[in-house]
Design a protein around this motif. Sequence first.
Motif, PDB file in Angstrom:
ATOM      1  N   LEU A  14       0.853  -1.186   0.000  1.00 34.65           N
ATOM      2  CA  LEU A  14       0.000   0.000   0.000  1.00 34.65           C
ATOM      3  C   LEU A  14       0.890   1.237   0.000  1.00 34.65           C
ATOM      4  CD1 LEU A  14      -1.909  -1.542   2.873  1.00 34.65           C
ATOM      5  CD2 LEU A  14      -3.173  -0.798   0.893  1.00 34.65           C
ATOM      6  N   TYR A  15       0.487   2.248  -0.732  1.00 36.52           N
ATOM      7  CA  TYR A  15       1.224   3.506  -0.765  1.00 36.52           C
ATOM      8  C   TYR A  15       0.248   4.631  -0.453  1.00 36.52           C
ATOM      9  CZ  TYR A  15       4.715   0.638  -3.041  1.00 36.52           C
ATOM     10  OH  TYR A  15       5.615  -0.366  -3.321  1.00 36.52           O
ATOM     11  N   ALA A  53       4.367   3.367   3.307  1.00 39.66           N
ATOM     12  CA  ALA A  53       4.357   2.326   2.281  1.00 39.66           C
ATOM     13  C   ALA A  53       4.511   0.933   2.904  1.00 39.66           C
ATOM     14  CB  ALA A  53       5.456   2.589   1.262  1.00 39.66           C
ATOM     15  N   TYR A  83      -2.698   6.125  -2.430  1.00 39.26           N
ATOM     16  CA  TYR A  83      -2.171   6.566  -3.713  1.00 39.26           C
ATOM     17  C   TYR A  83      -2.005   5.408  -4.691  1.00 39.26           C
ATOM     18  CZ  TYR A  83       0.982   8.946  -6.959  1.00 39.26           C
ATOM     19  OH  TYR A  83       1.545   9.469  -8.078  1.00 39.26           O
ATOM     20  N   GLU A  84      -1.587   4.263  -4.170  1.00 39.60           N
ATOM     21  CA  GLU A  84      -1.336   3.107  -5.045  1.00 39.60           C
ATOM     22  C   GLU A  84      -1.491   1.823  -4.243  1.00 39.60           C
ATOM     23  OE1 GLU A  84       2.395   1.385  -7.702  1.00 39.60           O
ATOM     24  OE2 GLU A  84       2.332   3.510  -7.193  1.00 39.60           O
ATOM     25  N   LEU A  85      -1.921   0.768  -4.942  1.00 42.91           N
ATOM     26  CA  LEU A  85      -2.072  -0.563  -4.358  1.00 42.91           C
ATOM     27  C   LEU A  85      -1.422  -1.546  -5.314  1.00 42.91           C
ATOM     28  CD1 LEU A  85      -3.398  -2.668  -2.428  1.00 42.91           C
ATOM     29  CD2 LEU A  85      -5.436  -2.498  -3.866  1.00 42.91           C
ATOM     30  N   GLU A  86      -0.524  -2.369  -4.789  1.00 51.42           N
ATOM     31  CA  GLU A  86       0.111  -3.415  -5.588  1.00 51.42           C
ATOM     32  C   GLU A  86      -0.239  -4.769  -4.992  1.00 51.42           C
ATOM     33  OE1 GLU A  86       4.289  -2.587  -5.727  1.00 51.42           O
ATOM     34  OE2 GLU A  86       4.006  -0.715  -6.827  1.00 51.42           O
TER      35      GLU A  86
END
Length: 88
Positions: A14-15, A53, A83-86
């Motif tokens: 997670l970001y 993160a 902001y971002e999910l990987e």
Amino acid sequence: MDLGQRETIHMVALYFFVNEHGFVYYNTEYEIQYSEEGTWKTILHVEDNQLQAPVHSFPPVVAQQIRILFHKGIPQADLVRLYELEIY
């Protein structure tokens, strides 16, 4: 999030958003879940995150859908700013 097909997953990164002043909008409590035959199952329950993160590894699961269920933001701003999910 629908992955389009069943996939084996074992890690989520997670970001959280960082503003122009360096303030990090991390969420302190959340669950990583996947759907199994229409029922959401918790893979991991995080209760005291303070990272911008975080990366979470867990035993592999096979899933087509995954979600992050947020419970608490930081005390100054109880909101979600991811902001971002990987997913791996």
